[in-house]
Motif scaffolding. Structure first.
Motif, PDB file in Angstrom:
ATOM      1  N   GLN A  13       1.686   7.242  -7.476  1.00  0.00           N
ATOM      2  CA  GLN A  13       2.090   7.011  -6.091  1.00  0.00           C
ATOM      3  C   GLN A  13       3.460   6.368  -6.044  1.00  0.00           C
ATOM      4  OE1 GLN A  13      -2.033   5.746  -5.021  1.00  0.00           O
ATOM      5  NE2 GLN A  13      -1.404   6.291  -2.929  1.00  0.00           N
ATOM      6  N   ASP A  14       4.211   6.750  -5.031  1.00  0.00           N
ATOM      7  CA  ASP A  14       5.548   6.226  -4.844  1.00  0.00           C
ATOM      8  C   ASP A  14       5.462   4.739  -4.510  1.00  0.00           C
ATOM      9  OD1 ASP A  14       8.509   7.090  -4.279  1.00  0.00           O
ATOM     10  OD2 ASP A  14       7.930   5.730  -2.651  1.00  0.00           O
ATOM     11  N   LEU A  15       6.187   3.926  -5.241  1.00  0.00           N
ATOM     12  CA  LEU A  15       6.094   2.478  -5.019  1.00  0.00           C
ATOM     13  C   LEU A  15       6.560   2.091  -3.621  1.00  0.00           C
ATOM     14  CD1 LEU A  15       5.697  -0.468  -5.978  1.00  0.00           C
ATOM     15  CD2 LEU A  15       8.075  -0.402  -6.763  1.00  0.00           C
ATOM     16  N   ARG A  16       7.678   2.645  -3.179  1.00  0.00           N
ATOM     17  CA  ARG A  16       8.263   2.197  -1.915  1.00  0.00           C
ATOM     18  C   ARG A  16       7.470   2.684  -0.707  1.00  0.00           C
ATOM     19  NH1 ARG A  16      13.724   1.378  -1.522  1.00  0.00           N
ATOM     20  NH2 ARG A  16      14.488   0.498  -3.445  1.00  0.00           N
ATOM     21  N   GLU A  17       6.988   3.922  -0.800  1.00  0.00           N
ATOM     22  CA  GLU A  17       6.366   4.512   0.387  1.00  0.00           C
ATOM     23  C   GLU A  17       4.877   4.770   0.242  1.00  0.00           C
ATOM     24  OE1 GLU A  17       8.593   7.702   2.018  1.00  0.00           O
ATOM     25  OE2 GLU A  17      10.438   6.518   2.082  1.00  0.00           O
ATOM     26  N   GLY A  18       4.392   4.868  -0.970  1.00  0.00           N
ATOM     27  CA  GLY A  18       2.953   4.992  -1.178  1.00  0.00           C
ATOM     28  C   GLY A  18       2.430   6.404  -1.324  1.00  0.00           C
ATOM     29  N   HIS A  19       3.251   7.431  -1.024  1.00  0.00           N
ATOM     30  CA  HIS A  19       2.723   8.794  -1.075  1.00  0.00           C
ATOM     31  C   HIS A  19       2.471   9.237  -2.521  1.00  0.00           C
ATOM     32  CE1 HIS A  19       7.213   9.281  -0.847  1.00  0.00           C
ATOM     33  NE2 HIS A  19       6.930   9.842  -1.996  1.00  0.00           N
ATOM     34  N   VAL A  20       1.634  10.270  -2.634  1.00  0.00           N
ATOM     35  CA  VAL A  20       1.233  10.775  -3.948  1.00  0.00           C
ATOM     36  C   VAL A  20       2.363  11.613  -4.546  1.00  0.00           C
ATOM     37  CG1 VAL A  20      -0.422  12.303  -5.123  1.00  0.00           C
ATOM     38  CG2 VAL A  20      -1.203  10.720  -3.337  1.00  0.00           C
ATOM     39  N   ILE A  60       7.502   4.428  -9.264  1.00  0.00           N
ATOM     40  CA  ILE A  60       6.118   4.853  -8.989  1.00  0.00           C
ATOM     41  C   ILE A  60       5.131   3.832  -9.553  1.00  0.00           C
ATOM     42  CG2 ILE A  60       6.646   7.324  -8.945  1.00  0.00           C
ATOM     43  CD1 ILE A  60       5.455   7.466 -11.822  1.00  0.00           C
ATOM     44  N   VAL A  61       3.875   3.935  -9.098  1.00  0.00           N
ATOM     45  CA  VAL A  61       2.802   3.081  -9.632  1.00  0.00           C
ATOM     46  C   VAL A  61       1.559   3.926  -9.902  1.00  0.00           C
ATOM     47  CG1 VAL A  61       3.446   0.867  -8.623  1.00  0.00           C
ATOM     48  CG2 VAL A  61       2.123   2.491  -7.269  1.00  0.00           C
TER      49      VAL A  61
ATOM     50  N   LEU B  47      -3.257  -0.411  -1.581  1.00  0.00           N
ATOM     51  CA  LEU B  47      -2.785   0.937  -1.910  1.00  0.00           C
ATOM     52  C   LEU B  47      -4.012   1.836  -1.975  1.00  0.00           C
ATOM     53  CD1 LEU B  47      -0.418   2.790  -2.543  1.00  0.00           C
ATOM     54  CD2 LEU B  47      -0.645   2.189  -4.958  1.00  0.00           C
ATOM     55  N   HIS B  50      -3.976   7.991  -0.450  1.00  0.00           N
ATOM     56  CA  HIS B  50      -2.779   8.762  -0.119  1.00  0.00           C
ATOM     57  C   HIS B  50      -1.592   7.886   0.243  1.00  0.00           C
ATOM     58  CE1 HIS B  50      -5.347  12.342   0.287  1.00  0.00           C
ATOM     59  NE2 HIS B  50      -6.161  11.584   0.982  1.00  0.00           N
ATOM     60  N   TYR B  52      -0.242   3.435   1.361  1.00  0.00           N
ATOM     61  CA  TYR B  52      -0.607   2.034   1.553  1.00  0.00           C
ATOM     62  C   TYR B  52      -1.461   1.925   2.807  1.00  0.00           C
ATOM     63  CZ  TYR B  52       2.875   0.652  -1.932  1.00  0.00           C
ATOM     64  OH  TYR B  52       3.580   0.490  -3.093  1.00  0.00           O
ATOM     65  N   LYS B  97       4.622   1.943   4.989  1.00  0.00           N
ATOM     66  CA  LYS B  97       5.370   1.991   3.733  1.00  0.00           C
ATOM     67  C   LYS B  97       5.562   0.566   3.224  1.00  0.00           C
ATOM     68  CE  LYS B  97       7.685   6.156   5.172  1.00  0.00           C
ATOM     69  NZ  LYS B  97       8.837   6.737   5.867  1.00  0.00           N
ATOM     70  N   LEU B  98       5.553   0.427   1.917  1.00  0.00           N
ATOM     71  CA  LEU B  98       5.764  -0.919   1.368  1.00  0.00           C
ATOM     72  C   LEU B  98       7.093  -1.494   1.854  1.00  0.00           C
ATOM     73  CD1 LEU B  98       5.067  -3.261  -0.547  1.00  0.00           C
ATOM     74  CD2 LEU B  98       6.196  -1.975  -2.375  1.00  0.00           C
ATOM     75  N   ILE B  99       8.131  -0.656   1.823  1.00  0.00           N
ATOM     76  CA  ILE B  99       9.454  -1.195   2.162  1.00  0.00           C
ATOM     77  C   ILE B  99       9.534  -1.623   3.627  1.00  0.00           C
ATOM     78  CG2 ILE B  99      10.978  -0.187   0.416  1.00  0.00           C
ATOM     79  CD1 ILE B  99      11.283   2.229   2.292  1.00  0.00           C
TER      80      ILE B  99
END
Ligand code: SF4
Lengths: 101, 552
Positions: A13-20, A60-61, B47, B50, B52, B97-99
């Motif tokens: 998953q994208d660290l900044r936005e969370g999407h797969v 990513i995470v 998290l 799909h 956060y 979004k995390l940011i």
């Protein structure tokens, strides 16, 4: 953990936005059709190693191997949880018809 | 409504600023994911499968119109235009979004809201009766007590690292609408023989893997002693609760293993030892809090039976709405209105930003600008003039919020399940949709009457399936989703944990099975008997045949 069966793809998953995201041949991709499929443990490890670089770079995470099977129309994750995740939210919305089928 | 004091403001602002720094540190690689995860969870950011997810606390389920508008703004600006009300009277954003989360938290802080203590092994958001302060059957408004507990438990150093999460519910009414028996501590406001108001305290309830109902530990606690007594319970739990196994760490397991009498004795001993005067709140402080919950400026009105009867006669839709969604108010001429977030075919508990704004507007025009969130994932307008009910109903209809199904079979509670939740073993929402569609006919819903279907997507039981008249638990069996049905659960005064009906079913077969259960109920019930009452009289085996066609 049960033993992993191949082939696999890498899902994270994208660290900044969370999407797969998936590891694709041109780098990370959001499109499962572009995910690189690793057929052997060695290829799987190599794919995961590429993802670890992105993890270390804080982009990513949670990178992990996800078991898939190859079908004419493309890959299909073995477990339904991963099918929901890989094909994306809403693709499974019609009740109990299998995702992407 | 309660307004934050300087301390609260400063505390929340500090946490927003801290989190902004923590996010920056994470993105810059100064914090690893392992280091960062507990920090984001402390602010309610998870998290999920799909994306956060941000969980926002709505203490004791009370929102102002201003807060609701801000939530709508946040939902538009930072999410996809809808949000999800949960069984713990929280709101969840499914796509933050995390940011952008520090900005979301800052926007929440503007209206005295946050996501603190919505996650982790701490005392969680205090829940309460959605009709608090307005219910006709109430001894006293439970919200000042809820607020007192919120202040006491917020950032309490001794209770920030408990063996496990800890949930407290409080109700002040004769009818328990807050499911107090399902909480680690359940508090009921009661009046003793001398006419004094105090608390009856229950400990050790909880759902999840090992569902248990809370047991009575104190028949009557003087009001002034509440905080010292809670502190005594927490100390006993903190000292003796198990930390070796997370499945055994809830206070319910301590109650079960040590026995109610032993825990009771330990709590009383601890309570006797504590310097009560130093711990309990000053009655003046309680009075200050209570003043915030003083009743609004009601008009001197009379009840309007003739007007309402005529309106119901003229409009079958309004008649159904009045029957299912309108509840008696303590003040003559007023009514409590439930707004269903369970449209047929919708995800239970979801509201669009437009609907959130509509509810905020309606709460001002048809009330005093206050909204309640229910543990059944609906909303409530607490102070509607009876004579305004027909007009309000028409406006709700126009906003897509006019479903007349509160408490009926399509008012289904469902957790997010595998559509969102990373812990899920199966989906909940499509099951809820399929059942609601099956029973969509309003006349049929009314014929069936009061019936709670509750669905959880895993053993954690966020959908309270154990407490459903019909409970549904989604599991995995042989690589497929499989649904277990339980019957006879009850969240109310005669709280009960549902009993398993039989082996799991495939999702496609669940609506048929529910239909057969309902048919067996309709065939066996006596006049006026609810599902749960009939279940108790007829017995579990009466319903066994309902599964036979669909073994999975
Ligand atoms: S019950 Fe399970 S699936 Fe449902 S929200 Fe809770 S943890 Fe997630």
């Amino acid at each position: 953990m049960s033993k992993i069966k191949y082939p696999v793809i890498v899902v994270a998953q994208d660290l900044r936005e969370g999407h797969v995201v998936f590891v694709g041949s041109q780098g990370l991709t959001r499109d499962w059709r572009e995910a690189v499929v690793a057929a052997t443990p060695e290829a799987g490890e190599a794919l995961l190693a590429r993802a670890r670089i992105d993890e270390a770079a804080n982009s990513i995470v949670g990178a992990e191997l996800v078991e898939v099977e190859q079908r004419a129309e493309g890959i299909r994750p073995i477990h339904y949880r991963e099918r929901f995740r890989v094909y994306g939210f809403g693709r499974q919305d019609s009740a109990f018809t299998d995702a992407a089928e | 409504m309660y307004r934050y004091d300087e301390f609260d403001h400063a505390f929340v602002q500090t946490r927003v600023a801290q989190f902004r720094e923590q996010v920056e540190a994470r993105l810059a690689g100064q914090l690893t994911e392992e280091e960062f995860r507990p920090l984001r969870l402390m602010n309610g950011l998870y998290l999920q499968l799909h994306a956060y997810m941000l969980r926002i606390a709505i203490p004791y389920g009370t929102l102002s119109a201003r807060q609701m508008r801000q939530l709508a703004f946040i939902t538009d600006r930072f999410d996809r235009g809808s949000a999800h009300f949960t069984t713990r009277q929280n709101l969840q954003l499914n796509w933050p979004k995390l940011i952008e989360t520090p900005d979301i938290l800052a926007a929440l802080a503007e209206v005295e809201m946050h996501g603190i203590q919505t996650s982790g092994n701490c005392i969680r958001n205090v829940t309460s009766d959605q009709y608090a302060g307005v219910a006709a059957d109430e001894i006293e408004d439970p919200r000042p007590t809820g607020e007192l507990i919120r202040q006491w438990s917020t950032d309490h150093p001794e209770f920030s690292f408990l063996p496990r999460k800890f949930k407290i519910a409080v109700t002040g009414a004769a009818m328990d609408r807050a499911a107090v028996a399902a909480h680690d501590i359940g508090i009921r406001v009661v009046r003793n023989d001398a006419g004094e108001v105090g608390y009856r305290i229950y400990v050790g309830g909880g759902l999840g893997r090992t569902p248990m109902l809370a047991r009575l530990v104190r028949e009557f606690l003087p009001k002034d002693d509440l905080i010292a007594y809670l502190e005594a319970i927490m100390r006993v739990y903190n000292l003796f609760g198990r930390r070796d196994n997370k499945y055994k760490a809830r206070v319910k397991i301590l109650m079960h293993e040590a026995g109610t009498e032993t825990v009771k004795r330990m709590v009383e001993e601890e309570f006797a030892r504590l310097p009560r005067a130093a711990i309990n709140v000053d009655p003046a402080e309680l009075a200050r809090i209570e003043a915030y919950f003083a009743p609004p400026a009601y008009e001197a009105l009379g009840d309007e039976p003739a007007l309402l009867a005529a309106a119901r006669q003229a409009d079958a839709g309004f008649d159904a709405f009045a029957r299912a969604n309108v509840v008696a108010h303590k003040q003559p001429g007023y009514a409590i209105v439930n707004i269903s977030l369970k449209p047929i075919g919708g995800a239970p508990g979801d509201a669009t930003s437009a609907q959130m704004r509509a509810v905020a507007d309606l709460s001002e025009r048809y009330g005093f600008g206050e909204i309640r969130v229910t543990h059944a994932q609906n909303l409530v307008l607490p102070d509607v003039r009876q004579r305004d009910l027909p007009a309000l109903y028409r406006e709700l209809l126009a906003a897509g919020l006019g479903d007349a199904n509160a408490g009926l079979i399509t008012d289904i509670i469902a957790c997010p399940g595998m559509d969102y939740c990373s812990l899920a073993t199966a989906r909940s929402i499509p099951i809820a949709k399929a059942i609601a569609q099956r029973f969509a006919n309003p006349a049929r819903q009314q014929l069936i009457g009061e019936l709670g279907i509750k669905i959880s997507g895993c053993i954690n039981a966020c959908g309270h399936h154990h407490l459903g008249g019909i409970g549904i638990l989604g599991l995995e069996k042989g690589g497929e989703e499989s649904y277990q049905i339980t019957l006879g659960g009850d969240p109310g005064n005669d709280a009960a944990i549902g009993k398993l009906l039989g082996p799991g079913l495939a999702g496609d077969d669940v609506p048929d099975a529910i239909e057969r259960i309902v048919d067996l109920y309709l065939a066996g019930r006596e006049a006026g008997e609810t599902f749960v009452a009939a279940y108790r009289r007829l017995g579990h085996d009466h319903f066994k045949g309902a599964l036979n066609a669909d073994r999975h």
